[in-house]
Design an enzyme around this catalytic site. Structure first.
Site, PDB file in Angstrom:
ATOM      1  N   THR A  67       0.012  45.930 -32.625  1.00 55.50           N
ATOM      2  CA  THR A  67      -0.897  46.650 -31.733  1.00 55.50           C
ATOM      3  C   THR A  67      -0.125  47.751 -31.013  1.00 55.50           C
ATOM      4  OG1 THR A  67      -2.272  46.487 -29.738  1.00 55.50           O
ATOM      5  CG2 THR A  67      -0.530  44.842 -29.961  1.00 55.50           C
ATOM      6  N   THR A 100      -6.837  46.011 -28.642  1.00 56.47           N
ATOM      7  CA  THR A 100      -6.898  45.629 -30.058  1.00 56.47           C
ATOM      8  C   THR A 100      -6.578  44.145 -30.180  1.00 56.47           C
ATOM      9  OG1 THR A 100      -6.332  47.790 -30.914  1.00 56.47           O
ATOM     10  CG2 THR A 100      -5.571  45.927 -32.212  1.00 56.47           C
TER      11      THR A 100
HETATM   12  N1  ASP Z   1      -3.176  50.147 -32.995  1.00 58.69           N
HETATM   13  C1  ASP Z   1      -4.513  50.530 -32.638  1.00 58.69           C
HETATM   14  C2  ASP Z   1      -4.816  51.876 -33.253  1.00 58.69           C
HETATM   15  O1  ASP Z   1      -3.962  52.737 -33.194  1.00 58.69           O
HETATM   16  C3  ASP Z   1      -4.769  50.606 -31.176  1.00 58.69           C
HETATM   17  C4  ASP Z   1      -4.224  49.468 -30.347  1.00 58.69           C
HETATM   18  O2  ASP Z   1      -3.550  48.569 -30.852  1.00 58.69           O
HETATM   19  O3  ASP Z   1      -4.486  49.441 -29.125  1.00 58.69           O
HETATM   20  O4  ASP Z   1      -5.907  52.076 -33.719  1.00 58.69           O
END
Ligand code: ASP
Length: 297
Positions: free
Chosen positions: A214, A163
Protein backbone atom coordinates in the site's frame (compact mmCIF):
# COMPACT_ATOMS: atom_id res chain seq x y z
CA UNK A 1 -0.43 -29.34 11.29
CA UNK A 2 1.40 -26.42 9.69
CA UNK A 3 1.29 -23.00 11.30
CA UNK A 4 -1.35 -20.80 9.79
CA UNK A 5 -1.42 -17.02 9.99
CA UNK A 6 -3.33 -14.10 8.56
CA UNK A 7 -2.22 -10.47 8.31
CA UNK A 8 -4.37 -7.61 7.00
CA UNK A 9 -3.72 -3.92 6.39
CA UNK A 10 -5.97 -0.92 5.96
CA UNK A 11 -3.58 1.40 4.13
CA UNK A 12 -0.51 3.54 4.81
CA UNK A 13 -0.02 7.28 4.76
CA UNK A 14 -0.12 10.39 6.96
CA UNK A 15 -1.68 9.87 10.39
CA UNK A 16 -5.33 10.94 9.97
CA UNK A 17 -6.20 11.27 13.69
CA UNK A 18 -5.71 9.06 16.73
CA UNK A 19 -9.40 8.31 16.70
CA UNK A 20 -9.45 7.24 13.06
CA UNK A 21 -6.24 5.30 13.59
CA UNK A 22 -7.85 3.33 16.41
CA UNK A 23 -10.99 2.71 14.36
CA UNK A 24 -8.91 1.48 11.40
CA UNK A 25 -6.89 -0.89 13.60
CA UNK A 26 -10.12 -2.23 15.13
CA UNK A 27 -11.59 -2.71 11.63
CA UNK A 28 -8.48 -4.62 10.57
CA UNK A 29 -8.64 -6.89 13.61
CA UNK A 30 -12.32 -7.68 13.09
CA UNK A 31 -11.55 -8.57 9.50
CA UNK A 32 -8.52 -10.68 10.39
CA UNK A 33 -10.82 -12.70 12.65
CA UNK A 34 -13.04 -13.54 9.68
CA UNK A 35 -10.06 -14.85 7.73
CA UNK A 36 -8.60 -16.60 10.77
CA UNK A 37 -11.81 -18.56 11.35
CA UNK A 38 -11.60 -19.90 7.79
CA UNK A 39 -7.97 -20.96 8.31
CA UNK A 40 -8.70 -22.56 11.69
CA UNK A 41 -11.46 -24.66 10.12
CA UNK A 42 -9.01 -25.95 7.50
CA UNK A 43 -10.03 -23.52 4.73
CA UNK A 44 -7.58 -22.26 2.15
CA UNK A 45 -5.44 -19.14 2.36
CA UNK A 46 -7.16 -18.00 -0.84
CA UNK A 47 -10.62 -18.14 0.75
CA UNK A 48 -9.32 -16.43 3.89
CA UNK A 49 -7.76 -13.43 2.10
CA UNK A 50 -10.79 -13.10 -0.13
CA UNK A 51 -13.22 -13.03 2.82
CA UNK A 52 -11.03 -10.52 4.65
CA UNK A 53 -10.82 -8.29 1.62
CA UNK A 54 -14.60 -8.35 1.05
CA UNK A 55 -15.17 -7.30 4.67
CA UNK A 56 -12.69 -4.42 4.30
CA UNK A 57 -14.29 -3.34 1.01
CA UNK A 58 -17.67 -3.23 2.76
CA UNK A 59 -16.33 -1.16 5.66
CA UNK A 60 -16.82 2.52 4.65
CA UNK A 61 -13.82 3.51 6.73
CA UNK A 62 -11.43 2.16 4.12
CA UNK A 63 -10.51 3.32 0.64
CA UNK A 64 -11.77 0.24 -1.20
CA UNK A 65 -15.24 -0.75 -2.38
CA UNK A 66 -17.66 1.38 -0.34
CA UNK A 67 -15.69 4.44 0.82
CA UNK A 68 -13.34 4.50 -2.18
CA UNK A 69 -11.50 7.72 -3.03
CA UNK A 70 -12.84 9.87 -5.85
CA UNK A 71 -10.82 10.74 -8.94
CA UNK A 72 -10.25 14.19 -10.45
CA UNK A 73 -13.76 14.13 -11.90
CA UNK A 74 -15.39 13.06 -8.64
CA UNK A 75 -15.91 9.47 -9.82
CA UNK A 76 -14.86 6.14 -8.35
CA UNK A 77 -12.58 3.77 -10.30
CA UNK A 78 -11.46 0.75 -8.29
CA UNK A 79 -8.51 -1.65 -8.66
CA UNK A 80 -8.24 -5.11 -7.04
CA UNK A 81 -6.36 -8.38 -7.39
CA UNK A 82 -6.10 -11.80 -5.78
CA UNK A 83 -3.34 -14.39 -6.14
CA UNK A 84 -2.61 -17.89 -4.85
CA UNK A 85 0.89 -19.17 -4.37
CA UNK A 86 0.65 -22.85 -5.29
CA UNK A 87 0.21 -22.52 -9.04
CA UNK A 88 0.55 -18.72 -9.03
CA UNK A 89 -2.81 -18.10 -10.60
CA UNK A 90 -3.90 -14.49 -10.33
CA UNK A 91 -6.92 -12.41 -11.31
CA UNK A 92 -7.26 -8.63 -11.34
CA UNK A 93 -9.55 -5.78 -12.30
CA UNK A 94 -8.64 -2.13 -12.80
CA UNK A 95 -10.69 1.06 -13.06
CA UNK A 96 -13.87 -0.95 -12.47
CA UNK A 97 -16.84 1.24 -11.54
CA UNK A 98 -20.12 -0.59 -11.05
CA UNK A 99 -19.56 -3.46 -8.64
CA UNK A 100 -19.79 -3.67 -4.87
CA UNK A 101 -16.80 -5.95 -4.33
CA UNK A 102 -14.02 -5.65 -6.92
CA UNK A 103 -12.01 -8.46 -5.30
CA UNK A 104 -14.79 -10.95 -6.07
CA UNK A 105 -14.67 -9.99 -9.74
CA UNK A 106 -10.86 -10.35 -9.64
CA UNK A 107 -11.35 -13.83 -8.21
CA UNK A 108 -13.69 -14.70 -11.05
CA UNK A 109 -11.12 -13.48 -13.59
CA UNK A 110 -8.63 -15.82 -11.92
CA UNK A 111 -11.03 -18.77 -11.88
CA UNK A 112 -11.96 -18.34 -15.54
CA UNK A 113 -8.24 -18.41 -16.35
CA UNK A 114 -8.48 -16.82 -19.80
CA UNK A 115 -6.98 -13.50 -18.73
CA UNK A 116 -5.15 -12.06 -15.74
CA UNK A 117 -6.27 -8.41 -15.78
CA UNK A 118 -9.38 -6.72 -17.13
CA UNK A 119 -9.74 -2.93 -17.05
CA UNK A 120 -12.42 -0.26 -17.36
CA UNK A 121 -15.53 -0.92 -19.41
CA UNK A 122 -14.36 -4.45 -20.22
CA UNK A 123 -14.03 -5.28 -16.51
CA UNK A 124 -17.54 -3.99 -15.80
CA UNK A 125 -18.92 -5.93 -18.75
CA UNK A 126 -17.18 -9.11 -17.58
CA UNK A 127 -18.76 -8.64 -14.13
CA UNK A 128 -22.23 -8.36 -15.70
CA UNK A 129 -21.70 -11.43 -17.88
CA UNK A 130 -20.59 -13.37 -14.81
CA UNK A 131 -23.78 -12.48 -12.95
CA UNK A 132 -22.50 -9.80 -10.55
CA UNK A 133 -25.40 -7.45 -9.84
CA UNK A 134 -24.85 -3.94 -11.23
CA UNK A 135 -24.09 -1.74 -8.27
CA UNK A 136 -24.93 1.98 -8.51
CA UNK A 137 -21.61 3.88 -8.18
CA UNK A 138 -23.39 6.48 -6.03
CA UNK A 139 -23.76 3.84 -3.28
CA UNK A 140 -19.97 3.44 -3.13
CA UNK A 141 -19.53 7.17 -2.43
CA UNK A 142 -19.60 7.93 1.29
CA UNK A 143 -20.25 11.41 2.68
CA UNK A 144 -16.75 11.36 4.20
CA UNK A 145 -15.07 10.52 0.87
CA UNK A 146 -17.03 13.27 -0.88
CA UNK A 147 -16.22 15.84 1.76
CA UNK A 148 -12.58 14.85 1.68
CA UNK A 149 -12.45 15.16 -2.11
CA UNK A 150 -13.97 18.65 -1.93
CA UNK A 151 -11.48 19.77 0.71
CA UNK A 152 -8.55 18.28 -1.17
CA UNK A 153 -9.54 20.27 -4.22
CA UNK A 154 -9.18 23.34 -2.06
CA UNK A 155 -5.72 22.06 -1.11
CA UNK A 156 -6.65 21.62 2.55
CA UNK A 157 -5.71 18.09 3.57
CA UNK A 158 -3.30 15.40 2.40
CA UNK A 159 -4.64 12.47 0.34
CA UNK A 160 -6.28 9.81 2.42
CA UNK A 161 -4.80 6.34 2.74
CA UNK A 162 -6.97 3.29 3.30
CA UNK A 163 -6.24 0.77 0.57
CA UNK A 164 -6.81 -2.71 1.95
CA UNK A 165 -4.98 -5.99 1.69
CA UNK A 166 -4.63 -9.43 3.24
CA UNK A 167 -2.04 -12.21 3.16
CA UNK A 168 -2.32 -15.68 4.67
CA UNK A 169 -0.74 -19.11 4.96
CA UNK A 170 -3.07 -22.05 5.60
CA UNK A 171 -2.69 -25.42 7.33
CA UNK A 172 -1.43 -26.99 4.10
CA UNK A 173 1.31 -24.36 3.76
CA UNK A 174 -0.43 -22.64 0.84
CA UNK A 175 -0.17 -18.85 0.67
CA UNK A 176 -2.37 -16.19 -0.93
CA UNK A 177 -2.63 -12.41 -1.16
CA UNK A 178 -5.37 -9.91 -2.05
CA UNK A 179 -5.33 -6.13 -2.45
CA UNK A 180 -8.18 -3.70 -3.18
CA UNK A 181 -8.33 0.09 -3.53
CA UNK A 182 -10.10 3.17 -4.79
CA UNK A 183 -6.61 4.38 -5.72
CA UNK A 184 -5.17 7.77 -4.89
CA UNK A 185 -7.58 10.61 -4.23
CA UNK A 186 -7.91 13.07 -7.11
CA UNK A 187 -6.14 10.71 -9.54
CA UNK A 188 -6.52 11.19 -13.29
CA UNK A 189 -9.38 9.23 -14.87
CA UNK A 190 -8.00 5.93 -16.17
CA UNK A 191 -5.04 5.94 -13.79
CA UNK A 192 -4.18 2.44 -12.60
CA UNK A 193 -1.98 2.01 -9.54
CA UNK A 194 0.06 -0.86 -8.18
CA UNK A 195 -2.78 -2.68 -6.41
CA UNK A 196 -4.03 -4.82 -9.33
CA UNK A 197 -0.57 -5.50 -10.76
CA UNK A 198 0.99 -8.85 -9.79
CA UNK A 199 4.47 -8.29 -8.44
CA UNK A 200 3.74 -4.67 -7.51
CA UNK A 201 0.60 -4.48 -5.31
CA UNK A 202 0.68 -8.15 -4.34
CA UNK A 203 2.46 -11.43 -4.89
CA UNK A 204 2.15 -15.01 -3.64
CA UNK A 205 4.40 -18.01 -4.10
CA UNK A 206 4.36 -21.06 -1.80
CA UNK A 207 8.16 -21.31 -2.03
CA UNK A 208 8.50 -17.79 -0.60
CA UNK A 209 5.36 -16.32 1.00
CA UNK A 210 2.73 -13.70 0.23
CA UNK A 211 2.81 -9.89 0.20
CA UNK A 212 0.29 -7.04 -0.11
CA UNK A 213 1.49 -3.44 -0.55
CA UNK A 214 0.00 0.00 0.00
CA UNK A 215 1.14 3.57 -0.56
CA UNK A 216 2.22 5.61 -3.57
CA UNK A 217 1.34 3.28 -6.40
CA UNK A 218 3.68 4.82 -8.96
CA UNK A 219 6.77 4.16 -6.80
CA UNK A 220 5.53 0.69 -5.82
CA UNK A 221 5.14 -0.14 -9.52
CA UNK A 222 8.63 1.12 -10.34
CA UNK A 223 10.13 -0.99 -7.57
CA UNK A 224 7.91 -4.07 -8.21
CA UNK A 225 7.70 -4.04 -4.44
CA UNK A 226 5.73 -7.21 -3.62
CA UNK A 227 7.83 -9.43 -5.85
CA UNK A 228 10.95 -7.79 -4.44
CA UNK A 229 9.88 -8.76 -0.91
CA UNK A 230 8.89 -12.28 -2.03
CA UNK A 231 12.32 -12.78 -3.59
CA UNK A 232 13.93 -11.92 -0.26
CA UNK A 233 11.67 -14.45 1.52
CA UNK A 234 12.45 -17.10 -1.12
CA UNK A 235 16.10 -16.62 -0.16
CA UNK A 236 15.18 -17.58 3.43
CA UNK A 237 14.93 -14.08 4.89
CA UNK A 238 12.11 -13.89 7.50
CA UNK A 239 9.00 -11.90 6.55
CA UNK A 240 9.68 -8.97 8.89
CA UNK A 241 13.20 -8.39 7.61
CA UNK A 242 12.13 -8.88 3.99
CA UNK A 243 9.38 -6.27 4.33
CA UNK A 244 11.76 -3.80 5.97
CA UNK A 245 14.26 -4.27 3.15
CA UNK A 246 11.47 -3.78 0.61
CA UNK A 247 10.29 -0.54 2.22
CA UNK A 248 13.87 0.77 2.29
CA UNK A 249 14.07 0.06 -1.43
CA UNK A 250 10.76 1.91 -1.90
CA UNK A 251 12.21 4.87 -0.01
CA UNK A 252 15.27 4.84 -2.30
CA UNK A 253 12.83 5.27 -5.19
CA UNK A 254 11.39 8.29 -3.40
CA UNK A 255 8.19 6.43 -2.51
CA UNK A 256 6.14 6.25 0.66
CA UNK A 257 4.13 3.24 1.65
CA UNK A 258 3.98 -0.01 3.52
CA UNK A 259 3.56 -3.74 3.11
CA UNK A 260 2.48 -6.85 4.99
CA UNK A 261 3.81 -10.37 4.45
CA UNK A 262 3.79 -13.95 5.62
CA UNK A 263 6.67 -16.23 4.77
CA UNK A 264 6.58 -19.98 4.08
CA UNK A 265 7.29 -20.73 7.76
CA UNK A 266 4.19 -18.78 8.82
CA UNK A 267 6.13 -15.81 10.20
CA UNK A 268 4.47 -12.44 9.71
CA UNK A 269 5.94 -9.04 8.85
CA UNK A 270 4.76 -5.49 8.36
CA UNK A 271 6.43 -2.10 8.00
CA UNK A 272 5.93 1.30 6.45
CA UNK A 273 7.95 4.48 6.02
CA UNK A 274 4.79 6.51 6.67
CA UNK A 275 3.66 7.63 10.14
CA UNK A 276 0.49 5.56 9.80
CA UNK A 277 -0.45 2.11 8.64
CA UNK A 278 -3.34 0.16 10.13
CA UNK A 279 -2.78 -3.57 10.42
CA UNK A 280 -3.80 -6.69 12.33
CA UNK A 281 -2.56 -10.25 12.54
CA UNK A 282 -3.65 -13.52 14.13
CA UNK A 283 -1.49 -16.64 14.32
CA UNK A 284 -2.32 -20.33 14.70
CA UNK A 285 -2.49 -20.05 18.50
CA UNK A 286 -5.13 -17.36 18.11
CA UNK A 287 -2.68 -14.70 19.30
CA UNK A 288 -4.06 -11.36 18.09
CA UNK A 289 -2.26 -8.07 17.55
CA UNK A 290 -3.15 -4.85 15.77
CA UNK A 291 -2.09 -1.23 15.54
CA UNK A 292 -1.78 1.85 13.40
CA UNK A 293 1.62 3.37 14.05
CA UNK A 294 3.95 1.55 11.80
CA UNK A 295 7.12 3.43 11.02
CA UNK A 296 10.06 1.49 9.69
CA UNK A 297 12.23 0.52 12.67
N1 ASP B 1 -1.37 1.93 -3.66
C1 ASP B 1 -2.64 2.54 -3.94
C2 ASP B 1 -2.60 3.16 -5.31
O1 ASP B 1 -1.60 3.78 -5.63
C3 ASP B 1 -3.05 3.59 -2.96
C4 ASP B 1 -2.84 3.25 -1.50
O2 ASP B 1 -2.31 2.20 -1.15
O3 ASP B 1 -3.25 4.06 -0.64
O4 ASP B 1 -3.56 3.08 -6.03
Amino acid sequence: MRRFTIVVHGGAGPLPSEERGRAAAAGCLQTARIGHRILAEGGSALEAVQAACVALEDDPLFNAGTGSCLNEEGRIEMDAAIMEGTTRRVGAVAAITRVKNPVLVARRVMDRGRHVLLAGEGADRFAREEGFAPYPPALLVTAAALQRWQREREGKIPPRPGTVGAVAIDQEGRVAAATSTGGTSGKAPGRIGDSPIPGAGLYAHDAAGAVSATGQGEAILRGVLSRHICDRMAAGIPAQQAVEEGIRELARLGGEGGAIAVDREGRAGFASNTPFMSWAMIDADGQESSGYRCRLP
